[in-house]
Design a protein around this motif. Structure first.
Motif, short mmCIF file in Angstrom:
data_model
loop_
_atom_site.label_atom_id
_atom_site.label_comp_id
_atom_site.label_asym_id
_atom_site.label_seq_id
_atom_site.Cartn_x
_atom_site.Cartn_y
_atom_site.Cartn_z
N VAL A 193 -11.73 -25.21 -1.69
CA VAL A 193 -12.22 -25.42 -3.05
C VAL A 193 -11.18 -24.91 -4.03
O VAL A 193 -10.96 -23.70 -4.16
CB VAL A 193 -13.57 -24.71 -3.27
N SER A 242 -15.56 -34.84 -2.48
CA SER A 242 -16.54 -35.30 -3.48
C SER A 242 -17.11 -36.65 -3.07
O SER A 242 -18.30 -36.93 -3.32
CB SER A 242 -15.88 -35.41 -4.86
N LEU A 292 -17.56 -29.63 -7.03
CA LEU A 292 -18.54 -29.09 -6.09
C LEU A 292 -19.80 -28.65 -6.82
O LEU A 292 -20.92 -28.96 -6.38
CB LEU A 292 -17.94 -27.91 -5.33
N TRP A 347 -16.74 -22.18 2.94
CA TRP A 347 -16.20 -22.52 1.62
C TRP A 347 -15.05 -21.57 1.33
O TRP A 347 -15.21 -20.34 1.37
CB TRP A 347 -17.28 -22.40 0.55
#
Length: 453
Positions: free
Chosen positions: A103, A189, A242, A261
Motif C-alpha cells: 500500500v 484496485s 484502498l 497489508w
C-alpha cells in the motif's frame, strides 16, 4: 506489551543490530513525505536469513521500500514451495501461501518496483514456475478456479460395448497438474472493484484459497473444481484507493484479515537508476534458495523447537486478544499469519523446525503489517455511515450539530440511520455529545473524543 516488544522478547542481538543500522542508513525519506502515524520500519529481526540477504543485496540499488521488498519476496517464495510443509493447528493445516498487498503512500511509492525486484530473483530460482504459474487479471472466482482446475472424469459407455455392458471412467476435461498459482496484481484496485459486482464470488473463493480448502462453484453450468490449491496473491494499491474501494463487508467477513497489508514509500531517489547487482552475489543467493526449495519438498509438518515454543506460548495470548472496529476485524488472524510466516522463515533456513529466530522474524513482519492497518484505517469502526461522520468531525474541531451532519450527507441519510451511527460511535468512545443553548430548545453538538483525534 506491544507487538514490537513481542517481536524481540530475548533482548538485542548485536549482529542483527549491525544489520538494522545498515538498513537505516540506506533509507532517506524527506520529512513530511508520508502520513502521520506511519509505521516504524521493521527491525533487523525481520531481515533474517535468505530473505534478508535478498533485501540487503537489492536495497542499495533500488528506490523500493525494504518492507515491500521483503513481503514481495516472501509471498513469491512461499508460493513456489507448495503444499508439502505445513503448520498444524488442531486439525487445520496452515500452508505457506500468503496474500500481501503493498500500500503506497502515493502513486510514486515504487510498489511495482518492489514486485519486479522480487520476481526477478524468483525467476532465477525456477524459470518454468514463473513462466507458467504466474497470473494477473483476477476478475471472478470461476476464473481463479479454472487456473488451478483438476481434471474432470465422467462415466461413459466404452466404445464397441453393447448397451447392456458396463460404463468406464474417462477424462473428459484436462486440468492443471501444478496447483501452485502466484497471482500478481499491479492494480489491486481492479480486484476490489470486480469483487463488488453483484453475483461475483471472487472474495469468497479467495478466502477459501488462502485457507487451502477445495475450490468449487455450486452451479450446474460450471463443474470446475480444485481439491488442493496453493494460491498466493501479491497486489499493489495506494492508501486512497484502498480506503475508497475496500467495502465494509470485506473488512468484516475475513477477506481483509487474510491479507498482509504493507505500507510502502520510496526509500531514496536514484535519478539514473541503481547500478547492476553483483552477479556472483546473485548466484550465491539463488543457490541457497534452490537448496531451501529442495529441502521443502521433503518437509511436512513443521513444529516449534523448545525455545521457540516457550516464546510462542507467551506471544499467543497477546496475538489472540482481538480489538474493536476495523482494526480488530483486519487483524483478527494475527496468530495464523505469524505461524505461516515463521514456518516460511524456517523453510528458507532449510530447517524442519521453527527456531526463536524464525519466530522473531515472523512477529516483526506481523507487527509492521499490523501498524500498517492502523495507519491506513485509523479510527474507523467498520460502518460506512459512522466512518463518514468520523471524517466530518475530524475536520471540525468545534464539532457539528445533527442538522449540520445531515446537511453534509445532503439529507440522504434517514433520521434512524443517523441515530444508529451516532449511537455506535458514542458507545465506542469515538465521539461525545455536548448540550448547548440556542436561545430556544437545547441543541446537541457532537465532537471527537480526545483519544480518537
Amino acid at each position: 506489551m506491544n507487538a514490537k516488544e513481542l517481536a524481540n522478547p530475548f533482548g538485542p542481538d548485536p549482529a542483527l543490530d549491525a544489520i538494522e543500522n545498515e538498513l537505516s542508513n540506506l533509507l532517506s525519506v524527506p520529512a513530511g513525505h508520508t502520513p502521520a502515524h506511519w509505521p516504524e520500519p521493521m527491525s533487523a529481526d525481520a531481515f533474517y536469513g535468505l530473505a534478508g540477504d535478498f533485501v540487503r543485496l537489492v536495497l542499495p540499488e533500488t528506490e523500493a521500500d525494504p518492507q515491500a521488498l521483503l513481503l514481495a519476496f516472501l509471498v513469491g517464495f512461499g508460493c513456489m514451495v507448495g503444499r508439502n510443509p505445513f503448520y498444524l493447528v488442531e486439525s487445520t493445516k496452515h500452508f505457506v501461501n500468503l496474500f500481501a498487498v503493498i500500500v503506497g503512500d502515493t502513486s510514486k511509492a515504487r510498489k511495482g518496483t518492489a514486485t519486479d525486484r522480487a520476481t526477478d530473483i524468483l525467476s532465477r530460482i525456477d524459470p518454468d514456475f514463473m513462466k507458467t504459474r504466474r497470473r494477473s487479471g483476477l476478475s471472478s472466482g470461476e476464473g481463479l478456479i479454472y487456473a488451478v482446475r483438476d481434471s474432470r472424469e465422467e462415466d461413459v459407455r466404452a466404445k464397441g460395448k453393447a448397451e447392456s455392458e458396463y460404463l468406464e471412467s474417462q477424462i473428459i476435461a484436462a486440468g492443471e497438474s501444478d496447483k501452485r498459482l502466484l497471482v500478481i496484481e499491479s492494480e489491486f484496485s481492479n480486484v476490489l472493484q470486480q469483487s463488488r459486482r453483484d453475483g461475483n464470488i471472487l472474495s469468497a473463493i479467495l478466502r477459501d484459497a488462502w485457507d487451502g480448502k477445495a475450490l468449487r462453484v455450486l452451479a450446474r453450468s460450471n463443474r470446475d473444481s480444485c481439491q488442493e490449491p496453493h494460491i498466493a496473491v501479491l497486489g499493489n494499491i495506494t492508501i486512497e484507493e484502498l480506503q475508497r474501494l475496500l467495502t465494509s463487508n470485506d473488512k468484516a467477513n475475513g477477506f481483509g484479515n487474510r491479507i498482509l497489508w504493507c505500507c510502502a514509500r520510496r526509500s531514496k531517489k536514484l535519478p539514473h537508476g541503481g547500478r547492476p547487482l553483483d552477479e556472483a552475489k546473485i548466484d550465491a543467493l539463488v543457490c541457497g534458495l534452490q537448496s531451501a526449495l529442495e529441502v521443502s519438498q521433503t518437509t511436512e509438518r513443521v513444529q516449534f523447537d523448545p525455545e521457540a515454543d516457550l516464546a510462542w506460548e507467551s506471544a499467543y495470548g497477546f496475538l489472540t486478544e482481538g480489538a474493536d472496529g476495523i482494526f480488530g476485524s483486519m487483524t483478527a488472524r494475527a496468530e495464523a499469519q505469524v505461524v505461516r510466516l515463521a514456518t516460511l522463515y524456517s523453510i528458507l533456513d532449510c530447517s524442519k523446525v521453527i527456531s526463536i529466530a524464525h519466530l522473531k522474524a515472523a512477529q516483526e513482519v506481523w507487527a509492521y503489517c499490523e501498524d500498517s492497518v492502523r495507519c491506513i484505517f485509523g479510527n474507523a469502526v467498520g460502518d460506512e455511515t459512522a466512518d463518514d461522520i468520523l471524517q466530518m468531525l475530524h475536520k471540525e474541531p468545534d464539532g457539528l450539530t445533527r442538522t449540520e451532519i445531515n446537511r453534509m450527507f445532503q439529507s440522504h441519510k434517514s433520521s434512524a440511520e443517523l441515530t444508529r451511527a451516532l449511537t455506535l460511535l458514542e458507545k465506542r468512545n469515538k465521539i461525545l455529545s455536548i448540550k448547548e443553548s440556542t436561545g430556544g430548545g437545547p441543541a446537541t453538538r457532537w465532537k471527537m473524543c480526545a483519544e480518537s483525534e
